[in-house]
Design an enzyme around this catalytic site. Structure first.
Site, PDB file in Angstrom:
ATOM      1  N   GLU A 123       0.916  -1.175   0.073  1.00 35.51           N
ATOM      2  CA  GLU A 123      -0.139  -0.008   0.096  1.00 35.51           C
ATOM      3  C   GLU A 123       1.124   1.313   0.124  1.00 35.51           C
ATOM      4  O   GLU A 123       0.686   2.033  -0.723  1.00 35.51           O
ATOM      5  CB  GLU A 123      -0.830  -0.009   1.202  1.00 35.51           C
ATOM      6  N   GLN A 124       2.109   1.308   0.725  1.00 34.82           N
ATOM      7  CA  GLN A 124       2.860   2.348   0.884  1.00 34.82           C
ATOM      8  C   GLN A 124       3.697   2.504  -0.280  1.00 34.82           C
ATOM      9  O   GLN A 124       3.766   3.671  -0.926  1.00 34.82           O
ATOM     10  CB  GLN A 124       3.842   2.438   2.010  1.00 34.82           C
TER      11      GLN A 124
END
Length: 382
Positions: A292-293
């Site tokens: 996600e990051q």
């Protein structure tokens, strides 16, 4: 015949000329009443006559020498090529004739400068028993060699000069000018956030025509799910940015639909957001491998990518454990540190210092509200 106290006037200090008595070197003892007696004949008759005069001696005071009122050995300022006109003013006793002249190195200016520097005619002005004598000096064209010369006014036994120098710079005006330039800059630097927020609220709707950018959300919120700061993300952040300011946030765990793959949700959603808000917690580096990051930071670092807002939940002294991408963003634009308490009501005010800094980095509230109004309303599904 002259008499004094009924005695004939005689002695070496007295002389008689026709009907006049001349007194030479008079002394204090010579004061008194003098009487002239004589006989004259008219039509054969003789007549006696007399006339008297009172003699008082006054002290012979020394005459005061002339006094130069101007110049007073002073300097004046003038530019090269300018015309300089001044006067020599001398005070003296009335009817005391004195000669006044302007000289340089004891030479008359008329002889030394051959018409470029001219001495005017002497004029007299009576003033309360005295007299003011005036002689002008006219430098028709000032030259460099005239600077620091002593233009001296001579009046009998007294003299005074005037010296010409280059004009000094007006430092006061220069300082004021600098302040007038610096103060607005300082105001803009110190109150930049307040000025921008005021402009967005007061002027932006009137002067900026709305152009849609196709975005749905104002910010995507990226935060560590295992952090104790989840309450800040799910409660405080929406309460201020959404309820008080009208922003639209996408918060994973609140807005994503269950059953969809995380990677697909992030990739599809983040392109619909105008900002990326990253919540950072000291000592937490497990997100370095989080997909996600990686996806979110990729969209922030690409050319013309989305702007990122870093929020430190407490002071982070060392970023060495953070991913290189976050270190780069921190070095480029800094981070905002949360110092509030989610339990205190004043920490949730949009006008606090922290939230002003966040709002400053967010899109204009006007743009956000317009975009929300343009979002399609889904039809009811039966």
């Amino acid at each position: 015949m002259y008499y004094k106290e009924c005695e004939p006037v005689q002695g070496e200090q007295f002389e008689f000329f026709r009907n006049h008595l001349i007194m030479k070197d008079p002394k204090k003892d010579d004061e008194g009443k003098y009487v002239c007696k004589g006989i004259y004949t008219f039509r054969g008759n003789k007549y006696n006559f007399s006339n008297s005069i009172l003699v008082d001696l006054i002290e012979n005071l020394p005459r005061k020498r002339p006094e130069i009122l101007y110049p007073i050995n002073n300097t004046i300022e003038a530019d090269v090529g300018s015309n300089v006109f001044t006067e020599c003013n001398v005070s003296s006793f009335k009817d005391n004739m004195i000669s006044i002249s302007w000289r340089v190195n004891n030479t008359l200016v008329d002889n030394l400068f051959k018409g470029r520097i001219i001495e005017g005619n002497q004029t007299n002005i009576p003033k309360e028993g005295a007299e003011i004598f005036i002689v002008s000096l006219n430098i028709t064209e000032l030259k460099n060699e005239d600077y620091d010369q002593h233009f001296t006014c001579h009046a009998g036994e007294v003299a005074a000069y005037i010296k010409i120098q280059h004009p000094t710079k007006n430092h006061a005006a220069f300082v004021i000018l600098i302040l007038l330039l610096i103060i607005p800059v300082l105001i803009c630097v110190l109150f930049k956030i307040e000025i921008v927020l005021w402009y967005r609220k007061s002027c932006h709707p009137f002067f900026h025509k709305k152009v849609s950018d196709g975005k749905i959300y104002d910010a995507y919120v990226l935060y560590p799910k295992l952090s104790s700061q989840v309450d800040f993300v799910l409660k405080v952040l929406p309460d201020v940015l959404e309820k008080q300011c009208g922003y639209s946030l996408f918060i994973p765990g609140r807005d994503d639909l269950p059953g969809k793959a995380l990677v697909n949700v992030v990739d599809d959603t983040i392109v619909q957001c105008r900002r990326l808000i990253m919540i950072l917690v000291p000592g937490l580096s497990s997100l370095e491998e989080a997909p996600e990051q990686n996806i979110a930071v990729y969209h922030a670092l690409i050319p013309d990518g989305m702007k990122t807002i870093l929020i430190e939940m407490s002071k982070i002294k060392d970023y060495s454990h953070m991913p290189e991408s976050i270190r780069y963003i921190k070095q480029k634009q800094g981070a905002i540190r949360w110092k509030g308490d989610i339990m205190k009501k004043n920490s949730s005010s949009a006008n606090s210092s922290f939230w002003k800094k966040v709002r400053y980095r967010m899109p204009s509230e006007h743009q956000a509200s317009q975009e929300l109004a343009l979002m399609p309303v889904p039809s009811d599904v039966s």
